[in-house]
Design a protein around this motif. Structure first.
Motif, PDB file in Angstrom:
ATOM      1  N   GLY A 138     -16.881  30.325 -25.060  1.00  0.00           N
ATOM      2  CA  GLY A 138     -17.296  29.875 -23.752  1.00  0.00           C
ATOM      3  C   GLY A 138     -18.779  29.541 -23.827  1.00  0.00           C
ATOM      4  N   LEU A 139     -19.554  30.098 -22.914  1.00  0.00           N
ATOM      5  CA  LEU A 139     -21.000  29.864 -22.929  1.00  0.00           C
ATOM      6  C   LEU A 139     -21.728  30.824 -23.856  1.00  0.00           C
ATOM      7  N   GLY A 140     -21.104  31.963 -24.160  1.00  0.00           N
ATOM      8  CA  GLY A 140     -21.752  32.944 -25.017  1.00  0.00           C
ATOM      9  C   GLY A 140     -21.645  32.580 -26.483  1.00  0.00           C
ATOM     10  N   ASN A 141     -22.250  33.426 -27.324  1.00  0.00           N
ATOM     11  CA  ASN A 141     -22.257  33.186 -28.766  1.00  0.00           C
ATOM     12  C   ASN A 141     -21.269  34.065 -29.510  1.00  0.00           C
ATOM     13  N   ARG A 142     -20.514  34.893 -28.783  1.00  0.00           N
ATOM     14  CA  ARG A 142     -19.560  35.774 -29.455  1.00  0.00           C
ATOM     15  C   ARG A 142     -18.239  35.784 -28.710  1.00  0.00           C
ATOM     16  N   VAL A 143     -17.179  36.041 -29.453  1.00  0.00           N
ATOM     17  CA  VAL A 143     -15.850  36.214 -28.872  1.00  0.00           C
ATOM     18  C   VAL A 143     -15.261  37.492 -29.464  1.00  0.00           C
ATOM     19  N   ILE A 144     -14.960  38.457 -28.611  1.00  0.00           N
ATOM     20  CA  ILE A 144     -14.357  39.718 -29.057  1.00  0.00           C
ATOM     21  C   ILE A 144     -12.856  39.617 -28.842  1.00  0.00           C
ATOM     22  N   VAL A 145     -12.093  39.707 -29.920  1.00  0.00           N
ATOM     23  CA  VAL A 145     -10.649  39.496 -29.874  1.00  0.00           C
ATOM     24  C   VAL A 145      -9.921  40.792 -30.208  1.00  0.00           C
ATOM     25  N   ASN A 146      -9.036  41.218 -29.337  1.00  0.00           N
ATOM     26  CA  ASN A 146      -8.187  42.375 -29.618  1.00  0.00           C
ATOM     27  C   ASN A 146      -6.831  41.892 -30.106  1.00  0.00           C
ATOM     28  N   LEU A 147      -6.381  42.421 -31.231  1.00  0.00           N
ATOM     29  CA  LEU A 147      -5.092  42.057 -31.810  1.00  0.00           C
ATOM     30  C   LEU A 147      -4.141  43.231 -31.647  1.00  0.00           C
ATOM     31  N   PHE A 148      -2.995  42.986 -31.049  1.00  0.00           N
ATOM     32  CA  PHE A 148      -2.040  44.054 -30.754  1.00  0.00           C
ATOM     33  C   PHE A 148      -0.928  44.056 -31.807  1.00  0.00           C
ATOM     34  N   LEU A 149      -0.690  45.227 -32.382  1.00  0.00           N
ATOM     35  CA  LEU A 149       0.302  45.377 -33.442  1.00  0.00           C
ATOM     36  C   LEU A 149       1.523  46.110 -32.935  1.00  0.00           C
ATOM     37  N   GLY A 150       2.631  45.884 -33.609  1.00  0.00           N
ATOM     38  CA  GLY A 150       3.865  46.573 -33.254  1.00  0.00           C
ATOM     39  C   GLY A 150       4.805  46.597 -34.436  1.00  0.00           C
ATOM     40  N   GLU A 151       5.844  47.396 -34.338  1.00  0.00           N
ATOM     41  CA  GLU A 151       6.826  47.467 -35.410  1.00  0.00           C
ATOM     42  C   GLU A 151       7.715  46.227 -35.369  1.00  0.00           C
ATOM     43  N   GLY A 152       8.101  45.762 -36.542  1.00  0.00           N
ATOM     44  CA  GLY A 152       8.978  44.604 -36.610  1.00  0.00           C
ATOM     45  C   GLY A 152       8.871  43.908 -37.942  1.00  0.00           C
ATOM     46  N   VAL A 153       9.670  42.866 -38.076  1.00  0.00           N
ATOM     47  CA  VAL A 153       9.675  42.041 -39.279  1.00  0.00           C
ATOM     48  C   VAL A 153       9.524  40.587 -38.838  1.00  0.00           C
ATOM     49  N   ARG A 154       8.579  39.879 -39.438  1.00  0.00           N
ATOM     50  CA  ARG A 154       8.361  38.484 -39.085  1.00  0.00           C
ATOM     51  C   ARG A 154       9.488  37.628 -39.639  1.00  0.00           C
ATOM     52  N   GLU A 155      10.234  37.013 -38.760  1.00  0.00           N
ATOM     53  CA  GLU A 155      11.339  36.172 -39.184  1.00  0.00           C
ATOM     54  C   GLU A 155      10.831  34.773 -39.518  1.00  0.00           C
ATOM     55  N   THR A 156      11.219  34.303 -40.683  1.00  0.00           N
ATOM     56  CA  THR A 156      10.838  32.944 -41.069  1.00  0.00           C
ATOM     57  C   THR A 156      11.900  31.966 -40.575  1.00  0.00           C
ATOM     58  N   THR A 157      11.472  30.834 -40.100  1.00  0.00           N
ATOM     59  CA  THR A 157      12.397  29.837 -39.572  1.00  0.00           C
ATOM     60  C   THR A 157      12.506  28.667 -40.535  1.00  0.00           C
ATOM     61  N   SER A 158      13.670  28.034 -40.555  1.00  0.00           N
ATOM     62  CA  SER A 158      13.894  26.899 -41.439  1.00  0.00           C
ATOM     63  C   SER A 158      13.138  25.676 -40.935  1.00  0.00           C
ATOM     64  N   PHE A 159      13.034  24.674 -41.805  1.00  0.00           N
ATOM     65  CA  PHE A 159      12.336  23.448 -41.438  1.00  0.00           C
ATOM     66  C   PHE A 159      13.025  22.770 -40.263  1.00  0.00           C
ATOM     67  N   VAL A 160      14.354  22.757 -40.258  1.00  0.00           N
ATOM     68  CA  VAL A 160      15.099  22.111 -39.164  1.00  0.00           C
ATOM     69  C   VAL A 160      14.824  22.814 -37.848  1.00  0.00           C
ATOM     70  N   ASP A 161      14.822  24.155 -37.869  1.00  0.00           N
ATOM     71  CA  ASP A 161      14.542  24.902 -36.639  1.00  0.00           C
ATOM     72  C   ASP A 161      13.130  24.615 -36.134  1.00  0.00           C
ATOM     73  N   GLN A 162      12.167  24.568 -37.071  1.00  0.00           N
ATOM     74  CA  GLN A 162      10.797  24.255 -36.671  1.00  0.00           C
ATOM     75  C   GLN A 162      10.703  22.848 -36.099  1.00  0.00           C
ATOM     76  N   LEU A 163      11.432  21.904 -36.698  1.00  0.00           N
ATOM     77  CA  LEU A 163      11.414  20.523 -36.218  1.00  0.00           C
ATOM     78  C   LEU A 163      11.970  20.440 -34.796  1.00  0.00           C
ATOM     79  N   VAL A 164      13.087  21.125 -34.555  1.00  0.00           N
ATOM     80  CA  VAL A 164      13.675  21.116 -33.209  1.00  0.00           C
ATOM     81  C   VAL A 164      12.710  21.724 -32.203  1.00  0.00           C
ATOM     82  N   GLU A 165      12.078  22.840 -32.591  1.00  0.00           N
ATOM     83  CA  GLU A 165      11.118  23.488 -31.697  1.00  0.00           C
ATOM     84  C   GLU A 165       9.940  22.559 -31.375  1.00  0.00           C
TER      85      GLU A 165
END
Length: 452
Positions: A138-165
């Motif tokens: 924004g107008l300031g010189n810093r951005v403080i970002v909080n990242l929220f974690l949780g249990e799970g597994v990142r599912e990879t999507t196929s090229f066709v699914d990504q294309l449709v999305e």
């Protein structure tokens, strides 16, 4: 009885004063949301993170940086890789023993922040659809970002699914782009004016959505029609106070275009003065996506945006094809002199066009704020080039061409991210625009008579 020229001119300062007063009054409602406006797209808490020396020995220390703390179950996670990319710059660092990280960048701008999930504990991922998120200053010189974690597994999507999305996202983006592009096309068709202030008409809609939906806490189903009405009034006041007086004085096309550029800058910094440089989220901006069919996943906001855009665009098409005013608008676009000679009130039609174009731009501003997401003082100018590209691609002065051009641009912008970095996603659309205009300079639905 006809008003004299001096009487008409005497009204102009009062109309301009009225426009300024109404705009200033609306902006005063910004005081409340501006106080919680964030300096970045991520969730922030300046009490939970501060700049650390993590990775500073490998980075060039600058005045601009992103920082945060990564914890899981209140325990800090050291050694987590975090990277930043954007504006031709990229850097990477790791969290220290307290989970803190800092990434310095050379300048303000939009960047993509990514957490390497392979460096997180097994079974832990970044919450959300992706381990990456867009962040900006924004107008300031810093951005403080909080990242929220949780249990799970990142599912990879196929090229066709990504294309449709991407295609679904492109249709959504193209439809909201069409709302603004049709207004630009109608104004060009009736006045032969390239209106650079149209970007601020889009921003005006998003800002008014914050006034009604956030400051006044009015439900969004009522906020949307209120914003559209406000946009229509804004268009009426612009024509009465600025454009009609300039038309009456016979100002040429180039001076009118320069006036629109100056008006655009003036409005943009009025928004900055009252709204601030942060980002404000509209209600339910982070609505979860629902599995519709196969890879197609849409949130309730996405479905509302696409449905509303289609209904409004069909209504505009009906107005152009079936109503007397719509037919008069098309006649003026084809030949203003002949339309005036046949008894059409050109000034009245142009005023209606300004009202309609501003109302459509205001609605597009709301939908753009949800798609982006977030409301900023300069958000309209980010899609102004794409609006012009859609209008030129479809054919100057043709509303239906603007619709087709917008859909094509929206699809190209989103689908191109499968191969291009997000920073370059607009390049594909503009490259196709250049190729099409090389072989068909009048655009897809344009006529050669309009060129030159």
């Amino acid at each position: 009885m006809e008003l004299t020229t001096s009487h008409r001119r005497g009204r102009i300062p009062w109309v301009i004063a009225l426009v300024s007063f109404l705009l200033a009054a609306a902006m005063l409602f910004m005081a409340a949301p501006a106080s919680f406006a964030d300096t970045g797209d991520g969730e922030t808490d300046t009490t939970t993170a501060s700049p650390s020396d993590s990775g500073s020995d490998e980075q060039e220390v600058t005045d601009f940086f992103f920082a945060g703390v990564i914890k899981y179950n209140a325990d800090p996670l050291p050694g987590v890789a975090v990277s930043i990319e954007g504006n031709g710059f990229e850097a990477e660092t790791e969290t220290d023993d307290t989970g803190r990280w800092t990434l310095y960048v050379p300048e303000r701008g939009e960047y993509e922040l990514t957490v390497d999930e392979s460096t997180l504990p097994d079974g832990v991922i970044v919450e959300g659809d992706s381990a990456s998120q867009d962040v900006e200053f924004g107008l300031g010189n810093r951005v403080i970002v909080n990242l929220f974690l949780g249990e799970g597994v990142r599912e990879t999507t196929s090229f066709v699914d990504q294309l449709v999305e991407r295609i679904i996202n492109g249709l959504n983006f193209g439809l909201l782009l069409a709302l603004a592009a049709i207004g630009v096309s109608l104004i060009f068709g009736t006045m032969n004016l390239t209106n650079f202030a149209h970007a601020e008409m889009v921003t005006f809609g998003a800002v008014m959505a914050v006034v009604f939906g956030v400051s006044l806490a009015i439900p969004m189903w009522l906020t949307i029609p209120l914003v559209v009405i406000s946009g229509a009034i804004f268009g009426y006041l612009m024509d009465v106070g600025l454009w009609k007086p300039l038309r009456k004085r016979g100002m040429g096309i180039i001076p009118l275009m320069i006036v629109s550029i100056g008006f655009s800058f003036a409005l943009r910094y009025v928004f900055l003065f009252f709204f601030g440089g942060g980002t404000v989220q509209l209600p339910n901006a982070g609505a979860p996506k629902i599995e519709i069919w196969g890879p197609i996943r849409l949130s309730s906001i996405d479905m509302m945006s696409m449905g509303l855009s289609i209904v409004v665009l069909v209504a505009v098409a009906f107005w152009l094809l079936r109503t007397r005013t719509g037919k008069a608008t098309r006649a003026i676009s084809d030949n203003p002199s002949l339309a005036a000679a046949s008894g059409i009130n050109v000034d009245r039609v142009i005023r209606i066009v300004w009202i309609l174009a501003s109302a459509l731009a205001a609605l597009g501003g709301i939908l753009w704020a949800y798609f982006r997401p977030g409301v900023r003082w300069d958000m309209g100018v980010h899609i102004l080039l794409l609006i012009f590209a859609a209008v030129c691609l479809g054919g100057l002065g043709t509303a239906f061409g603007a619709l087709i051009g917008s859909i094509i641009v929206g699809l190209l912008v989103e689908v191109s991210t499968l191969w291009l970095p997000s920073d370059l996603k607009y390049v594909g659309a503009l490259a196709v625009l250049i190729l099409v205009l090389l072989f068909r300079p009048q655009g897809i639905l344009g006529r050669r008579e309009r060129i030159g």
